[in-house]
Scaffold this motif. Sequence first.
Motif, PDB file in Angstrom:
ATOM      1  N   ALA A 267       0.837  -1.207   0.000  1.00 37.91           N
ATOM      2  CA  ALA A 267       0.000   0.000   0.000  1.00 37.91           C
ATOM      3  C   ALA A 267       0.868   1.252   0.000  1.00 37.91           C
ATOM      4  O   ALA A 267       0.618   2.204  -0.752  1.00 37.91           O
ATOM      5  N   ASN A 268       1.896   1.273   0.834  1.00 39.36           N
ATOM      6  CA  ASN A 268       2.789   2.434   0.867  1.00 39.36           C
ATOM      7  C   ASN A 268       3.566   2.575  -0.434  1.00 39.36           C
ATOM      8  O   ASN A 268       3.759   3.682  -0.941  1.00 39.36           O
ATOM      9  N   ALA A 269       4.008   1.449  -0.990  1.00 36.71           N
ATOM     10  CA  ALA A 269       4.731   1.496  -2.267  1.00 36.71           C
ATOM     11  C   ALA A 269       3.858   2.091  -3.367  1.00 36.71           C
ATOM     12  O   ALA A 269       4.334   2.871  -4.205  1.00 36.71           O
ATOM     13  N   MET A 270       2.558   1.748  -3.385  1.00 34.22           N
ATOM     14  CA  MET A 270       1.661   2.301  -4.392  1.00 34.22           C
ATOM     15  C   MET A 270       1.469   3.801  -4.209  1.00 34.22           C
ATOM     16  O   MET A 270       1.387   4.554  -5.187  1.00 34.22           O
ATOM     17  N   CYS A 271       1.395   4.261  -2.976  1.00 30.27           N
ATOM     18  CA  CYS A 271       1.259   5.710  -2.726  1.00 30.27           C
ATOM     19  C   CYS A 271       2.468   6.459  -3.285  1.00 30.27           C
ATOM     20  O   CYS A 271       2.319   7.472  -3.987  1.00 30.27           O
ATOM     21  N   TRP A 272       3.667   5.979  -2.990  1.00 28.11           N
ATOM     22  CA  TRP A 272       4.881   6.646  -3.493  1.00 28.11           C
ATOM     23  C   TRP A 272       4.954   6.550  -5.012  1.00 28.11           C
ATOM     24  O   TRP A 272       5.346   7.514  -5.687  1.00 28.11           O
ATOM     25  N   LEU A 273       4.570   5.417  -5.552  1.00 27.52           N
ATOM     26  CA  LEU A 273       4.629   5.210  -7.000  1.00 27.52           C
ATOM     27  C   LEU A 273       3.702   6.182  -7.735  1.00 27.52           C
ATOM     28  O   LEU A 273       4.106   6.828  -8.716  1.00 27.52           O
ATOM     29  N   LEU A 274       2.473   6.323  -7.257  1.00 29.38           N
ATOM     30  CA  LEU A 274       1.536   7.228  -7.913  1.00 29.38           C
ATOM     31  C   LEU A 274       1.928   8.688  -7.698  1.00 29.38           C
ATOM     32  O   LEU A 274       1.708   9.526  -8.577  1.00 29.38           O
ATOM     33  N   HIS A 275       2.523   8.997  -6.561  1.00 27.00           N
ATOM     34  CA  HIS A 275       3.043  10.351  -6.349  1.00 27.00           C
ATOM     35  C   HIS A 275       4.120  10.676  -7.380  1.00 27.00           C
ATOM     36  O   HIS A 275       4.109  11.761  -7.989  1.00 27.00           O
ATOM     37  N   LEU A 276       5.035   9.752  -7.608  1.00 22.25           N
ATOM     38  CA  LEU A 276       6.112   9.985  -8.573  1.00 22.25           C
ATOM     39  C   LEU A 276       5.566  10.119  -9.995  1.00 22.25           C
ATOM     40  O   LEU A 276       6.002  10.979 -10.767  1.00 22.25           O
ATOM     41  N   ILE A 277       4.610   9.268 -10.354  1.00 23.63           N
ATOM     42  CA  ILE A 277       4.025   9.351 -11.693  1.00 23.63           C
ATOM     43  C   ILE A 277       3.267  10.669 -11.867  1.00 23.63           C
ATOM     44  O   ILE A 277       3.363  11.330 -12.907  1.00 23.63           O
ATOM     45  N   ALA A 278       2.529  11.065 -10.825  1.00 27.83           N
ATOM     46  CA  ALA A 278       1.751  12.302 -10.905  1.00 27.83           C
ATOM     47  C   ALA A 278       2.640  13.530 -11.048  1.00 27.83           C
ATOM     48  O   ALA A 278       2.246  14.520 -11.675  1.00 27.83           O
ATOM     49  N   THR A 279       3.826  13.483 -10.493  1.00 25.84           N
ATOM     50  CA  THR A 279       4.727  14.648 -10.533  1.00 25.84           C
ATOM     51  C   THR A 279       5.751  14.563 -11.655  1.00 25.84           C
ATOM     52  O   THR A 279       6.605  15.437 -11.778  1.00 25.84           O
ATOM     53  N   HIS A 280       5.670  13.502 -12.473  1.00 22.65           N
ATOM     54  CA  HIS A 280       6.588  13.352 -13.603  1.00 22.65           C
ATOM     55  C   HIS A 280       5.775  12.982 -14.848  1.00 22.65           C
ATOM     56  O   HIS A 280       5.725  11.806 -15.251  1.00 22.65           O
ATOM     57  N   PRO A 281       5.122  13.971 -15.481  1.00 20.13           N
ATOM     58  CA  PRO A 281       4.254  13.672 -16.631  1.00 20.13           C
ATOM     59  C   PRO A 281       4.979  13.006 -17.788  1.00 20.13           C
ATOM     60  O   PRO A 281       4.367  12.248 -18.549  1.00 20.13           O
ATOM     61  N   GLU A 282       6.287  13.246 -17.937  1.00 21.22           N
ATOM     62  CA  GLU A 282       7.024  12.596 -19.023  1.00 21.22           C
ATOM     63  C   GLU A 282       7.145  11.090 -18.785  1.00 21.22           C
ATOM     64  O   GLU A 282       7.125  10.296 -19.735  1.00 21.22           O
ATOM     65  N   ARG A 413      -7.343   3.544 -16.872  1.00 13.96           N
ATOM     66  CA  ARG A 413      -8.660   4.078 -16.511  1.00 13.96           C
ATOM     67  C   ARG A 413      -8.624   5.532 -16.054  1.00 13.96           C
ATOM     68  O   ARG A 413      -9.628   6.240 -16.186  1.00 13.96           O
ATOM     69  N   MET A 414      -7.503   5.995 -15.508  1.00  9.24           N
ATOM     70  CA  MET A 414      -7.490   7.325 -14.901  1.00  9.24           C
ATOM     71  C   MET A 414      -6.088   7.909 -14.879  1.00  9.24           C
ATOM     72  O   MET A 414      -5.095   7.231 -15.129  1.00  9.24           O
ATOM     73  N   ARG A 415      -6.034   9.196 -14.578  1.00  9.32           N
ATOM     74  CA  ARG A 415      -4.749   9.852 -14.361  1.00  9.32           C
ATOM     75  C   ARG A 415      -4.771  10.505 -12.989  1.00  9.32           C
ATOM     76  O   ARG A 415      -5.820  10.855 -12.460  1.00  9.32           O
ATOM     77  N   PHE A 416      -3.584  10.651 -12.419  1.00  4.90           N
ATOM     78  CA  PHE A 416      -3.426  11.220 -11.089  1.00  4.90           C
ATOM     79  C   PHE A 416      -2.615  12.502 -11.187  1.00  4.90           C
ATOM     80  O   PHE A 416      -1.638  12.568 -11.938  1.00  4.90           O
ATOM     81  N   GLN A 417      -3.029  13.501 -10.407  1.00  8.83           N
ATOM     82  CA  GLN A 417      -2.320  14.777 -10.399  1.00  8.83           C
ATOM     83  C   GLN A 417      -2.057  15.193  -8.968  1.00  8.83           C
ATOM     84  O   GLN A 417      -2.869  14.943  -8.064  1.00  8.83           O
ATOM     85  N   PRO A 418      -0.908  15.851  -8.733  1.00 10.34           N
ATOM     86  CA  PRO A 418      -0.601  16.305  -7.373  1.00 10.34           C
ATOM     87  C   PRO A 418      -1.548  17.409  -6.933  1.00 10.34           C
ATOM     88  O   PRO A 418      -2.136  18.112  -7.766  1.00 10.34           O
ATOM     89  N   VAL A 419      -1.706  17.570  -5.640  1.00 13.58           N
ATOM     90  CA  VAL A 419      -2.540  18.621  -5.055  1.00 13.58           C
ATOM     91  C   VAL A 419      -1.624  19.716  -4.547  1.00 13.58           C
ATOM     92  O   VAL A 419      -0.755  19.466  -3.691  1.00 13.58           O
ATOM     93  N   ALA A 420      -1.778  20.907  -5.071  1.00 10.09           N
ATOM     94  CA  ALA A 420      -0.908  22.029  -4.705  1.00 10.09           C
ATOM     95  C   ALA A 420      -0.947  22.269  -3.201  1.00 10.09           C
ATOM     96  O   ALA A 420      -2.019  22.322  -2.578  1.00 10.09           O
ATOM     97  N   GLY A 421       0.237  22.391  -2.618  1.00 15.67           N
ATOM     98  CA  GLY A 421       0.346  22.703  -1.199  1.00 15.67           C
ATOM     99  C   GLY A 421       0.243  21.520  -0.264  1.00 15.67           C
ATOM    100  O   GLY A 421       0.470  21.664   0.943  1.00 15.67           O
ATOM    101  N   PHE A 422      -0.080  20.323  -0.801  1.00 16.00           N
ATOM    102  CA  PHE A 422      -0.190  19.168   0.092  1.00 16.00           C
ATOM    103  C   PHE A 422       1.201  18.658   0.443  1.00 16.00           C
ATOM    104  O   PHE A 422       2.016  18.389  -0.443  1.00 16.00           O
ATOM    105  N   PRO A 423       1.518  18.525   1.737  1.00 17.44           N
ATOM    106  CA  PRO A 423       2.875  18.115   2.127  1.00 17.44           C
ATOM    107  C   PRO A 423       3.120  16.633   1.875  1.00 17.44           C
ATOM    108  O   PRO A 423       2.339  15.783   2.304  1.00 17.44           O
ATOM    109  N   VAL A 424       4.182  16.328   1.164  1.00 15.75           N
ATOM    110  CA  VAL A 424       4.571  14.947   0.902  1.00 15.75           C
ATOM    111  C   VAL A 424       5.893  14.700   1.614  1.00 15.75           C
ATOM    112  O   VAL A 424       6.926  15.252   1.240  1.00 15.75           O
ATOM    113  N   GLU A 425       5.850  13.885   2.654  1.00  8.54           N
ATOM    114  CA  GLU A 425       7.019  13.689   3.518  1.00  8.54           C
ATOM    115  C   GLU A 425       7.075  12.237   3.983  1.00  8.54           C
ATOM    116  O   GLU A 425       6.083  11.715   4.500  1.00  8.54           O
TER     117      GLU A 425
END
Length: 445
Positions: A267-282, A413-425
Amino acid sequence: MIQLAPAADAPRHWLMGPAYYAQRDPLTWIPRWAEKYGDVFTIGSPIGSATVVASPELARQVLADRYSHYIEKGRSYAVLRILMGNGLVTSSGEFWRGQRKLTQPAFHRRRLDAIFAMMVERSRHFAEELVEAREPVDISPLFSQLTLEIISRAMFSTDVDASAGSVGRHVATLNETALRMLRQPWRFFLPRTFPTPFTKTEFHARATLDAIVHGIIDRRRQGGEDHDDLLSMFLSACDEETGRGMTNEQLRDEVMTMFVAGHETTANAMCWLLHLIATHPEIEAKLLDEITAAGDALDTGSLAAYPYTRRVVEESLRLYPTIWSVGRRCTKEDELGGFHIRPGTTLLIPIFHFHWGERWWDEPRKFDPDRFLPDRRPSPEIYFPFGAGPRTCIGNQFALQELVIMIVVFLRRMRFQPVAGFPVEPDALITLRPKHGMKLAVEGR
């Protein structure tokens, strides 16, 4: 040889000394101390000390080459025993060897193939629900629920349906108990054989889970049917030399180990993975190209069509290794890097330090999946997200397969985008988890 001593000029808490900082923020302090004090140093406190091994070569000696000198897990695993009992993650010595031998066949590739279709089906069902989100959503608890459902079905087949919700709640309760114990070590000394005001919720969760798990085990033993799931494999496992199988208590401990270790890390690996994909559109664009080219097929025979997806997963595990460290306890006199290691010494192997170190990687904090091209793959001395040596995580292929399936299903099925100002730590507790959760915007394609 030199006897190790605590680093005298490290920051010191009035009671716990440098250990306070190592516990509160190991991701910052361990690399700093490694740079200042070298490849082997000790973090001291009034209640004990831990020796950090910050060299890939020396870590390999502890985990693989001289494994017999460090066969026991470190003190920190006592917290996990409250959740898992004496399962594969927490057991040591000959008992662990016997259990590993009995459980290994359950993770044979043929068995994983049988679970593959279920992973795809549950991921698709989850994607259909997630795509309906109208606002940014914290995906952390949602993925915890999904991965727990997958490991429950892999373990129990259909037997878990009636009690799935209860299992999920109580596993979550025990996870939170372990986290509180890490933050407040005094809780470790509370009695657990009977409920107290501090432990009654944990006591009830453990008792309920035991009743559910033992009930399923008893029904399986009486029925004698093969359900083609992990529990059936565990029940039929037998040591060829001794004829020994697992007792009900051993089965319970291995089931709880799979529940906790098999869903929290993924579950944690998926959160980090989708965060990286969302912040790297290329990176997302390249993934979509591969997924589109592969067509609709998603089965064990089509996994070879997703080499870039696999590289993205592996690079994500380098940047955010959910198993961020492993601990060992010295059982035989040894020497590491010229330092004398006495029996009883607790050692910490900081996996994240090897994954992030500028000594071993170019631009180590850059997200670059091509590091894992066949002609560029890193040495296992500096990349080991599932541990190393004989105690490498038994479910590593299960987890990698699950992560690839989820990425393919979700990005179709979908795309993910980061939320401005949300702290990722990152928060280095039992696993490397997002400290504030992981909020992402979700859009259907």
